[in-house]
Design a protein around this motif. Structure first.
Motif, PDB file in Angstrom:
ATOM      1  N   ARG A 104      53.613  -7.334  69.981  1.00  0.00           N
ATOM      2  CA  ARG A 104      52.403  -8.258  69.683  1.00  0.00           C
ATOM      3  C   ARG A 104      51.595  -8.471  70.712  1.00  0.00           C
ATOM      4  N   ASN A 105      51.681  -7.870  71.778  1.00  0.00           N
ATOM      5  CA  ASN A 105      50.871  -7.893  73.174  1.00  0.00           C
ATOM      6  C   ASN A 105      50.736  -9.346  73.342  1.00  0.00           C
ATOM      7  N   THR A 106      51.831 -10.180  73.591  1.00  0.00           N
ATOM      8  CA  THR A 106      51.983 -11.555  73.797  1.00  0.00           C
ATOM      9  C   THR A 106      52.981 -11.990  75.025  1.00  0.00           C
ATOM     10  N   VAL A 107      52.772 -13.040  75.807  1.00  0.00           N
ATOM     11  CA  VAL A 107      53.685 -13.426  76.694  1.00  0.00           C
ATOM     12  C   VAL A 107      53.721 -14.842  76.597  1.00  0.00           C
ATOM     13  N   ASN A 108      54.863 -15.650  76.492  1.00  0.00           N
ATOM     14  CA  ASN A 108      54.921 -16.858  76.106  1.00  0.00           C
ATOM     15  C   ASN A 108      55.680 -17.527  77.406  1.00  0.00           C
ATOM     16  N   LEU A 109      55.631 -18.805  77.327  1.00  0.00           N
ATOM     17  CA  LEU A 109      56.247 -19.590  78.353  1.00  0.00           C
ATOM     18  C   LEU A 109      56.647 -20.834  77.550  1.00  0.00           C
ATOM     19  N   HIS A 110      58.100 -21.026  77.433  1.00  0.00           N
ATOM     20  CA  HIS A 110      58.568 -22.137  77.001  1.00  0.00           C
ATOM     21  C   HIS A 110      59.068 -23.013  78.022  1.00  0.00           C
ATOM     22  N   MET A 111      58.483 -24.131  78.102  1.00  0.00           N
ATOM     23  CA  MET A 111      58.760 -25.365  78.895  1.00  0.00           C
ATOM     24  C   MET A 111      59.532 -26.580  78.434  1.00  0.00           C
ATOM     25  N   GLY A 112      60.653 -26.680  79.152  1.00  0.00           N
ATOM     26  CA  GLY A 112      61.555 -27.915  78.593  1.00  0.00           C
ATOM     27  C   GLY A 112      61.745 -28.966  79.856  1.00  0.00           C
ATOM     28  N   SER A 113      62.218 -29.957  79.283  1.00  0.00           N
ATOM     29  CA  SER A 113      62.396 -30.931  80.432  1.00  0.00           C
ATOM     30  C   SER A 113      61.183 -31.422  81.078  1.00  0.00           C
ATOM     31  N   LEU A 114      60.105 -31.373  80.572  1.00  0.00           N
ATOM     32  CA  LEU A 114      58.956 -31.642  81.422  1.00  0.00           C
ATOM     33  C   LEU A 114      58.777 -32.868  82.065  1.00  0.00           C
ATOM     34  N   LYS A 115      58.093 -32.853  83.145  1.00  0.00           N
ATOM     35  CA  LYS A 115      58.051 -34.101  83.909  1.00  0.00           C
ATOM     36  C   LYS A 115      56.308 -34.248  84.233  1.00  0.00           C
ATOM     37  N   PRO A 116      56.116 -35.178  84.521  1.00  0.00           N
ATOM     38  CA  PRO A 116      54.514 -35.553  85.015  1.00  0.00           C
ATOM     39  C   PRO A 116      54.127 -34.697  86.152  1.00  0.00           C
ATOM     40  N   GLY A 117      54.926 -34.188  86.949  1.00  0.00           N
ATOM     41  CA  GLY A 117      54.418 -33.491  88.013  1.00  0.00           C
ATOM     42  C   GLY A 117      54.227 -32.105  87.546  1.00  0.00           C
ATOM     43  N   ASP A 118      54.651 -31.532  86.115  1.00  0.00           N
ATOM     44  CA  ASP A 118      54.236 -30.318  85.653  1.00  0.00           C
ATOM     45  C   ASP A 118      52.894 -30.240  85.257  1.00  0.00           C
TER      46      ASP A 118
END
Length: 127
Positions: A76-90
């Protein structure tokens, strides 16, 4: 040349999660090493995660290990980034990048090693 378009950014509370997606067009997607970087105001662009040409090869910045996951879908010509436990510093603008380098399989953390960039997507994490 490959063109990259990110999507999926937004506003999320601390502890929440987001999935960023990067769609590629042009070029042969499977030939590229892919990375996600981010840049907060006043800061330099920094490496977040990368994935090699083979799906099993990944590398993460220390602060993202265990929280973020990168994966690519060469069909599908895609790259994904799953981000968890996010912090304000992100909080930052997140960029997708592609590196065409047939002589190495190393996932570089140096932004200057990447040839192509998306326009970025804003991620804001509120406390």
């Amino acid at each position: 040349q490959v063109q990259l378009v990110e999507s999926g950014g937004g506003l999320v509370q601390a502890g929440g999660s987001l999935r960023l997606s990067c769609a590629a067009s042009g070029g042969t997607f499977g030939n590229y090493i892919l990375g996600w970087f981010r840049q907060a105001p006043g800061n330099e662009r920094e490496f977040v995660a990368g994935i090699g040409r083979s799906i099993g090869s990944t590398y993460y910045a220390d602060s993202e290990k265990g929280r973020f996951m990168i994966f690519r879908d060469n069909a599908r010509n895609t790259v994904n980034l799953h981000m968890g436990s996010l912090k304000p510093g992100d909080t930052a603008v997140y960029y997708c990048a592609a590196r065409l380098s047939p002589f190495t399989s190393r996932i570089s953390v140096d932004p200057s090693d990447y040839n192509f960039w998306g326009q970025g997507t804003q991620v804001t994490v509120s406390s």
